[in-house]
Design an enzyme around this catalytic site. Structure first.
Site, mmCIF file in Angstrom:
data_model
loop_
_atom_site.group_PDB
_atom_site.id
_atom_site.type_symbol
_atom_site.label_atom_id
_atom_site.label_comp_id
_atom_site.label_asym_id
_atom_site.label_seq_id
_atom_site.Cartn_x
_atom_site.Cartn_y
_atom_site.Cartn_z
ATOM 1 N N ASN A 1 7.314 -14.466 6.680
ATOM 2 C CA ASN A 1 7.438 -14.570 5.221
ATOM 3 C C ASN A 1 8.778 -15.214 4.866
ATOM 4 O O ASN A 1 9.537 -15.594 5.752
ATOM 5 C CB ASN A 1 7.295 -13.182 4.592
ATOM 6 C CG ASN A 1 8.301 -12.207 5.169
ATOM 7 O OD1 ASN A 1 9.496 -12.375 5.012
ATOM 8 N ND2 ASN A 1 7.798 -11.202 5.905
ATOM 9 N N ASP B 1 3.163 -7.582 7.113
ATOM 10 C CA ASP B 1 2.195 -6.479 6.991
ATOM 11 C C ASP B 1 1.117 -6.531 8.064
ATOM 12 O O ASP B 1 0.586 -5.508 8.466
ATOM 13 C CB ASP B 1 1.534 -6.517 5.615
ATOM 14 C CG ASP B 1 2.526 -6.104 4.542
ATOM 15 O OD1 ASP B 1 3.244 -5.113 4.783
ATOM 16 O OD2 ASP B 1 2.603 -6.779 3.487
ATOM 17 N N LYS C 1 -1.018 -22.262 24.163
ATOM 18 C CA LYS C 1 -1.027 -22.814 22.807
ATOM 19 C C LYS C 1 -2.465 -23.116 22.387
ATOM 20 O O LYS C 1 -3.194 -23.789 23.121
ATOM 21 C CB LYS C 1 -0.180 -24.086 22.759
ATOM 22 C CG LYS C 1 -0.044 -24.638 21.370
ATOM 23 C CD LYS C 1 0.741 -25.941 21.355
ATOM 24 C CE LYS C 1 0.575 -26.605 20.005
ATOM 25 N NZ LYS C 1 0.940 -27.995 20.027
ATOM 26 N N PRO D 1 2.996 -1.708 12.240
ATOM 27 C CA PRO D 1 3.440 -0.329 12.013
ATOM 28 C C PRO D 1 4.295 -0.251 10.753
ATOM 29 O O PRO D 1 5.084 -1.161 10.487
ATOM 30 C CB PRO D 1 4.290 -0.032 13.258
ATOM 31 C CG PRO D 1 4.669 -1.360 13.807
ATOM 32 C CD PRO D 1 3.577 -2.305 13.442
ATOM 33 N N ASP D 2 4.111 0.812 9.975
ATOM 34 C CA ASP D 2 4.946 1.009 8.777
ATOM 35 C C ASP D 2 6.203 1.759 9.206
ATOM 36 O O ASP D 2 6.178 2.968 9.466
ATOM 37 C CB ASP D 2 4.166 1.793 7.705
ATOM 38 C CG ASP D 2 4.920 1.799 6.378
ATOM 39 O OD1 ASP D 2 6.172 1.795 6.408
ATOM 40 O OD2 ASP D 2 4.262 1.793 5.326
ATOM 41 N N ILE D 3 7.301 1.043 9.288
ATOM 42 C CA ILE D 3 8.545 1.600 9.850
ATOM 43 C C ILE D 3 9.117 2.686 8.936
ATOM 44 O O ILE D 3 9.510 3.768 9.381
ATOM 45 C CB ILE D 3 9.567 0.466 10.080
ATOM 46 C CG1 ILE D 3 8.953 -0.553 11.050
ATOM 47 C CG2 ILE D 3 10.884 0.997 10.618
ATOM 48 C CD1 ILE D 3 9.683 -1.866 11.146
ATOM 49 N N PHE E 1 12.212 -0.573 -0.404
ATOM 50 C CA PHE E 1 12.184 -1.664 -1.388
ATOM 51 C C PHE E 1 10.745 -1.953 -1.777
ATOM 52 O O PHE E 1 9.830 -1.788 -0.967
ATOM 53 C CB PHE E 1 12.819 -2.936 -0.798
ATOM 54 C CG PHE E 1 14.310 -2.958 -0.950
ATOM 55 C CD1 PHE E 1 15.098 -2.102 -0.206
ATOM 56 C CD2 PHE E 1 14.913 -3.806 -1.856
ATOM 57 C CE1 PHE E 1 16.470 -2.092 -0.353
ATOM 58 C CE2 PHE E 1 16.293 -3.816 -2.009
ATOM 59 C CZ PHE E 1 17.075 -2.961 -1.259
ATOM 60 N N LYS F 1 5.062 3.713 -4.949
ATOM 61 C CA LYS F 1 5.525 3.655 -3.562
ATOM 62 C C LYS F 1 6.432 4.827 -3.218
ATOM 63 O O LYS F 1 6.447 5.315 -2.084
ATOM 64 C CB LYS F 1 6.267 2.331 -3.353
ATOM 65 C CG LYS F 1 5.954 1.695 -2.041
ATOM 66 C CD LYS F 1 6.230 0.225 -2.048
ATOM 67 C CE LYS F 1 4.995 -0.572 -2.433
ATOM 68 N NZ LYS F 1 5.200 -2.004 -2.344
ATOM 69 N N LYS G 1 4.991 6.741 -0.027
ATOM 70 C CA LYS G 1 5.797 6.641 1.203
ATOM 71 C C LYS G 1 6.620 7.904 1.444
ATOM 72 O O LYS G 1 7.222 8.056 2.510
ATOM 73 C CB LYS G 1 6.727 5.435 1.128
ATOM 74 C CG LYS G 1 5.987 4.120 0.990
ATOM 75 C CD LYS G 1 6.508 3.092 1.959
ATOM 76 C CE LYS G 1 5.665 1.846 1.889
ATOM 77 N NZ LYS G 1 5.749 1.046 3.100
#
Ligand code: C5P
Length: 411
Positions: free
Chosen positions: A211, A280, A290, A306-308, A324, A338, A342
């Site tokens: 990203n 994500d 390749k 994984p959601d750290i 964030f 969130k 979370k």
């Protein structure tokens, strides 16, 4: 009175014509409640008198390293310890070069080398001296070591030239001093873990999913937390951002690696700030060869990363958790959602999109926590980071207690 009340400022004056503004600077700092002591270099004493600085600060100005009477009253090392902030204004090209080389050849350079307090320099010199690569490199060296530079400004110079090299205005220098001492000690004794930048999820040896994150916000937070006295560990995805002074950086590439490095450190930290833009999703399968245009899959199959932040939140004794929420719309409502989903202590919501949010741009934030919120108006990321660190310290009830502790141990 504000931030500067009771702060101990060591004003170091070197030999530029702008030295004539040093007495004014000392007065403005004292007006805001600061205690000011002065060091003059030999060059500065040819332009302004130590007696004038004594008159405006109420304390004899120091000029010599080898002055027995002054050293008996307060040695140069005690003077360095005394300071909450050392301000070199004006800072000549010669003084900047000496500091960059780490010299201890006179009182000013020796005290600057011995001081643990934040150092701030206001350069003042002829425009050609300022734009000389030697000076610019010396300034870059100082910045890398955590010295803050204020100015120089553009304008007419004492030599008749017009250009960049004038010492910044007294109000600008006073504001920079206030900023330098603002966070001091607030996170003293705390371990802060921060993630920053993007992650890259490889598709094959040459392609990846990622990203637009540059790491600017996370690195600014690391710098601010370190300035506040925290012991900062920064786990960074691929980014060109420069490691701030006194920050321990570990580089990773994928979300999986970031999770591993974070979980190794999280049980021992007091504050975890998840600022990284973790990809994500990752490709479900990695192709070791390749992918050829001809045999590339028409669809790329993905699996969630994984959601750290959530993993740290699940620890038995989680640290103070800050996440964030970069949103393109409805920032506050989504940030609040969130906060709950979370299970974290604070969410910093900010607007992102084509025109804002990424890299070295100004941004604003809506910070939410259980039962409250605060808006931080449009500002550059270092300023946003400074305000966020102050807010985190306040929400954790650290500010004043830590300040007192830091103050008493330093005295
Ligand atoms: O769920 P969402 O990605 O919007 O949450 C954003 C917050 O969660 C950020 O603080 C981000 O650093 C963190 N995060 C994470 N691991 C992920 C995804 C997001 O730590 N895989």
């Amino acid at each position: 009175m504000g931030i500067l009340a009771g702060k101990r400022i060591l004003l170091c004056v070197s030999g530029s014509v702008a030295a004539y503004r040093a007495p004014e600077l000392a007065r403005r700092l004292r007006e805001r409640g600061a205690e000011v002591r002065t060091i003059l270099t030999e060059g500065a004493t040819r332009l302004i008198s130590p007696l004038l600085m004594q008159a405006v600060t109420g304390t004899p100005a120091r000029t010599e390293l080898w002055d027995e009477a002054s050293e008996a009253a307060m040695s140069h090392i005690e003077l360095a310890r005394w300071a909450d902030c050392v301000v070199i204004a004006p800072a000549t090209a010669n003084t900047i070069a000496r500091l960059a080389r780490g010299e201890a050849c006179d009182l000013l350079s020796t005290v600057c080398l011995a001081a643990a307090a934040p150092l701030l320099a206001a350069p003042a010199m002829n425009r050609n001296m300022w734009s000389n690569p030697a000076t610019l490199e010396n300034c870059a060296t100082l910045r890398r070591r955590g010295v803050s530079l204020v100015g120089p400004d553009f304008g007419e110079q004492a030599c008749g030239d017009v250009g960049e090299g004038r010492m910044s205005s007294v109000p600008d220098i006073v504001a920079a001093v206030a900023q330098a001492v603002d966070l001091s000690g607030q996170l003293a004794g705390r371990r802060v873990l921060i993630t920053a930048g993007p992650t890259r999820e490889p598709i094959d040896p040459v392609r990846y999913l990622s990203n637009r994150s540059t790491g600017a916000m996370g690195f600014a937070l690391a710098a601010a937390a370190a300035r506040a006295g925290g012991a900062v560990d920064l786990v960074a995805g691929p980014t060109a951002a420069v490691t701030p002074p006194k920050v321990n950086r570990t580089d990773v590439v994928t979300a999986g690696e970031m999770l591993e490095e974070v979980m190794r450190r999280a049980p021992d930290c007091d504050i975890f700030i998840a600022c990284a833009a973790v990809a994500d999703y990752a490709p479900a399968r990695y192709s070791p060869g390749k992918l050829k245009r001809s045999n590339a899959p028409a669809r790329l199959e993905l699996k969630p990363s994984p959601d750290i932040l959530a993993a740290v939140a699940r620890l038995k004794n989680p640290p103070f958790l800050v996440g964030f929420a970069a949103e393109t719309e409805d920032v506050e409502r989504r940030a609040r959602g969130k906060l709950k989903s979370k299970g974290v202590d604070m969410i910093v919501g900010n607007q992102v999109g084509e025109a804002c949010g990424f890299g070295d741009v100004k941004t604003s934030a809506r910070v939410v926590w259980e039962g409250g919120s605060e808006r931080i108006g449009q500002c550059a990321k270092p300023e946003l980071a400074r305000q966020l660190v102050g807010l985190i310290a306040r929400r954790m009830g650290l500010g004043k207690v830590a300040l007192l502790r830091a103050g008493s141990s330093a005295r």
